[in-house]
Design a protein around this motif. Structure first.
Motif, PDB file in Angstrom:
ATOM      1  N   ASP A  98       0.744  -1.286  -0.084  1.00  0.00           N
ATOM      2  CA  ASP A  98       0.183   0.548   0.410  1.00  0.00           C
ATOM      3  C   ASP A  98       0.906   1.662   0.140  1.00  0.00           C
ATOM      4  OD1 ASP A  98      -2.615  -1.993   0.461  1.00  0.00           O
ATOM      5  OD2 ASP A  98      -2.610  -1.463   2.530  1.00  0.00           O
ATOM      6  N   VAL A  99       0.425   1.743  -0.969  1.00  0.00           N
ATOM      7  CA  VAL A  99       1.039   3.561  -0.178  1.00  0.00           C
ATOM      8  C   VAL A  99       0.694   4.577   0.517  1.00  0.00           C
ATOM      9  CG1 VAL A  99       1.999   3.880  -3.111  1.00  0.00           C
ATOM     10  CG2 VAL A  99      -0.308   4.476  -2.354  1.00  0.00           C
ATOM     11  N   PHE A 100       1.258   5.622   0.991  1.00  0.00           N
ATOM     12  CA  PHE A 100       0.539   6.019   1.930  1.00  0.00           C
ATOM     13  C   PHE A 100      -0.223   7.772   1.715  1.00  0.00           C
ATOM     14  CE2 PHE A 100       4.727   4.517   3.960  1.00  0.00           C
ATOM     15  CZ  PHE A 100       4.003   4.453   5.193  1.00  0.00           C
ATOM     16  N   HIS A 101       0.164   8.189  -0.035  1.00  0.00           N
ATOM     17  CA  HIS A 101      -0.827   8.561  -0.095  1.00  0.00           C
ATOM     18  C   HIS A 101      -0.209   8.666  -2.394  1.00  0.00           C
ATOM     19  CE1 HIS A 101      -1.479  10.490   3.300  1.00  0.00           C
ATOM     20  NE2 HIS A 101      -0.547  10.690   3.432  1.00  0.00           N
ATOM     21  N   VAL A 102      -1.354   9.188  -2.912  1.00  0.00           N
ATOM     22  CA  VAL A 102      -0.302   8.830  -4.378  1.00  0.00           C
ATOM     23  C   VAL A 102       0.781   9.574  -4.561  1.00  0.00           C
ATOM     24  CG1 VAL A 102      -1.400   9.710  -6.213  1.00  0.00           C
ATOM     25  CG2 VAL A 102      -3.083   9.775  -4.957  1.00  0.00           C
ATOM     26  N   ASP A 122       3.938   9.044  -2.909  1.00  0.00           N
ATOM     27  CA  ASP A 122       4.640   8.570  -3.117  1.00  0.00           C
ATOM     28  C   ASP A 122       4.511   6.938  -1.856  1.00  0.00           C
ATOM     29  OD1 ASP A 122       3.586  11.178  -1.472  1.00  0.00           O
ATOM     30  OD2 ASP A 122       2.538  10.415   0.795  1.00  0.00           O
ATOM     31  N   THR A 163       5.505   3.339  -1.265  1.00  0.00           N
ATOM     32  CA  THR A 163       4.915   1.963   0.290  1.00  0.00           C
ATOM     33  C   THR A 163       5.326   1.933   1.218  1.00  0.00           C
ATOM     34  OG1 THR A 163       6.265   0.042  -0.499  1.00  0.00           O
ATOM     35  CG2 THR A 163       4.467   0.892  -2.560  1.00  0.00           C
ATOM     36  N   LYS A 208       2.369   2.276   9.690  1.00  0.00           N
ATOM     37  CA  LYS A 208       2.424   2.962   9.093  1.00  0.00           C
ATOM     38  C   LYS A 208       1.103   3.986  10.055  1.00  0.00           C
ATOM     39  CE  LYS A 208      -2.582   1.473   6.739  1.00  0.00           C
ATOM     40  NZ  LYS A 208      -3.352   0.713   6.642  1.00  0.00           N
ATOM     41  N   LEU A 243       0.872   8.269   8.923  1.00  0.00           N
ATOM     42  CA  LEU A 243      -0.455   8.646   9.629  1.00  0.00           C
ATOM     43  C   LEU A 243      -0.692   9.825   9.994  1.00  0.00           C
ATOM     44  CD1 LEU A 243      -2.488   5.979   7.853  1.00  0.00           C
ATOM     45  CD2 LEU A 243      -1.621   7.395   6.183  1.00  0.00           C
ATOM     46  N   ASN A 251       1.188  13.084   9.887  1.00  0.00           N
ATOM     47  CA  ASN A 251       0.651  13.722   9.036  1.00  0.00           C
ATOM     48  C   ASN A 251       0.438  14.173   9.740  1.00  0.00           C
ATOM     49  OD1 ASN A 251       3.058  13.061   6.814  1.00  0.00           O
ATOM     50  ND2 ASN A 251       2.457  11.220   6.052  1.00  0.00           N
ATOM     51  N   GLU A 263      -9.941   9.454  10.597  1.00  0.00           N
ATOM     52  CA  GLU A 263     -11.181   9.550   9.109  1.00  0.00           C
ATOM     53  C   GLU A 263     -11.779  10.079  10.104  1.00  0.00           C
ATOM     54  OE1 GLU A 263      -9.537   6.643   9.617  1.00  0.00           O
ATOM     55  OE2 GLU A 263     -11.263   5.016   9.487  1.00  0.00           O
TER      56      GLU A 263
END
Length: 434
Positions: free
Chosen positions: A137-141, A143, A145, A346, A350, A353, A378
């Motif tokens: 998985d990437v953290f953000h577009v 970025d 993995t 992970k 997140l 950030n 979220e």
């Protein structure tokens, strides 16, 4: 820790009573679900592995898990959460923010049950990736993995671990003595709240937090740095957020965290280690090794490959087995991984950030709300509104670093600029300095 004032609480309206009733139903429904108990390998598996001189795969297949009953009927449990989900729409509505959050939690617990039903199969790992993430998985577009982060940090930490002056002190404190020392910390921070540290024979990690306790593995050894990490990670974060969640008058679900809350919780706990200078290169390397191991398994490695991976890290056969079994618990030795151990790194990225963006956007007051209970990133915008209106109360207990928003904001205010700098160019420019 320090206390901050609760919002004044008016007599609950019919709406708030409904919220509490539905929230309580979620809390009750999840009580028999014990993920780690349902997927762990018992001691006989370990004994057989060592009897074979660590040369044969552990004797675990899908049939093995039938000997570990879940303690509830999966179909009935999923139906129970579905019924709560439907009642949330009937009584709170489709778009009500709390309805949206609680319905998502209900669906997540249904996924947990599906995962546990699939122990020993590919379904187990597929759902694990949905709940906790995958190393790919990437953290953000755009970025890197999670796996890329693991590789990048590994190279830096390997250099640091070669330095004699960064060698950790010997682990000479027994688990029994550590329990005494940690209980003193707990009583100083949470007097009269009934929290405690205790010994346990049934955990893989050196320590783990429960609802109102910290368990230490009975045969584990610690040093004072380890105990400091346990204090800020397990007591300040895990027990602190549990107490704050249990203090919620209406949103009682904040006292119990589904897997998605684990990402925020473990990330916040690792961030706390960093903020307090409690962590060490060796501690971070252990977390990165877990990421690397999961990455290898997602790329096709089996138990023996991972066991050798840890042995090549100069770990003992005992530690290598324990760490390898963490990766494959709930699965089979030649199956796909259980990915929960990705949540530490992970979640750290997140959560960090979120904090630096909160400061950048002039909203540092959002940061302490991470401690309202078992929160999820979220939900933070909704959570801020709920605190403002009194449906959720602000956290009773906060680590000192999170009560000083001026200091925290000053520390984070440079982060956007610093992370925009070209690190390769920095290396070249500082080549004659370092």
């Amino acid at each position: 820790m320090s206390s901050i004032l609760h919002n004044s609480v008016l007599p609950p309206s019919g709406y708030l009573i409904e919220v509490k009733t539905l929230s309580d139903r979620i809390v009750k429904a999840q009580q028999p679900i014990r993920i780690l108990d349902a997927i762990k390998w018992d001691d006989s598996i370990k004994q057989a592995f060592f009897k074979a001189q660590c040369k044969n795969m552990p004797l675990v297949n899908a049939a093995y898990y039938t000997t570990r009953p879940l303690g509830f009927d999966p179909a009935e449990k999923k139906l129970e959460f579905y019924q709560i989900e439907r009642d949330l729409v009937r009584k709170l509505g489709q778009l009500n923010p709390l309805s949206v959050i609680m319905r998502r939690i209900c669906r997540e617990y249904q996924d947990v049950v599906t995962m546990l039903e699939g122990r020993g199969s590919q379904t187990f790992s597929n759902v694990s990736q949905e709940l906790y993430g995958s190393s790919h998985d990437v953290f953000h577009v755009g970025d890197p993995t999670i796996a890329d982060l693991g590789s990048m940090m590994e190279s830096t930490l390997q250099q640091l671990l070669k330095l004699d002056f960064l060698t950790e002190e010997a682990k000479t404190i027994t688990a029994k003595d550590a329990v005494v020392l940690l209980n003193e910390k707990i009583q100083a921070l949470f007097p009269g709240d009934g929290l405690r540290a205790m010994l346990s024979d049934g955990i893989l990690a050196d320590a783990a937090a429960g609802t109102d306790y910290i368990k230490l593995r009975a045969d584990a050894l610690f040093n004072m740095r380890d105990l400091r990490v346990l204090e800020v990670h397990e007591i300040w974060v895990h027990l602190g957020t549990t107490l704050n969640g249990l203090a919620q008058p209406y949103c009682t679900f904040l006292g119990k965290g589904p897997p998605s809350a684990t990402v925020t919780q473990e990330g916040l706990a690792v961030l706390m280690e960093i903020l307090t200078f409690s962590s060490t290169p060796n501690r971070l390397m252990r977390l990165i090794n877990r990421v690397r191991a999961i990455t290898l398994v997602e790329n096709g490695a089996d138990f023996m490959d991972i066991f050798r991976f840890f042995r090549e890290k100069d770990m003992s056969e005992e530690d290598s087995y324990l760490l390898s079994s963490r990766v494959f618990r709930g699965s089979t030795p030649d199956g796909s991984p259980f990915t929960k151990d990705l949540t530490y790194i992970k979640g750290f990225v997140l959560t960090y950030n979120f904090m630096r963006l909160a400061v950048s956007k002039g909203k540092p007051d959002r940061i302490p709300l991470l401690f309202c209970g078992k929160t999820m990133l979220e939900d933070m915008k909704v959570l801020a509104d709920l605190v403002e209106e009194g449906t959720v109360i602000a956290p009773r207990f906060l680590p000192p670093q999170f009560t000083d928003l001026m200091g925290l904001s000053a520390w984070l205010s440079f982060s956007r600029f610093m992370t925009s700098m070209n690190f390769r160019q920095l290396e070249q420019d500082y080549a004659n300095v370092l």
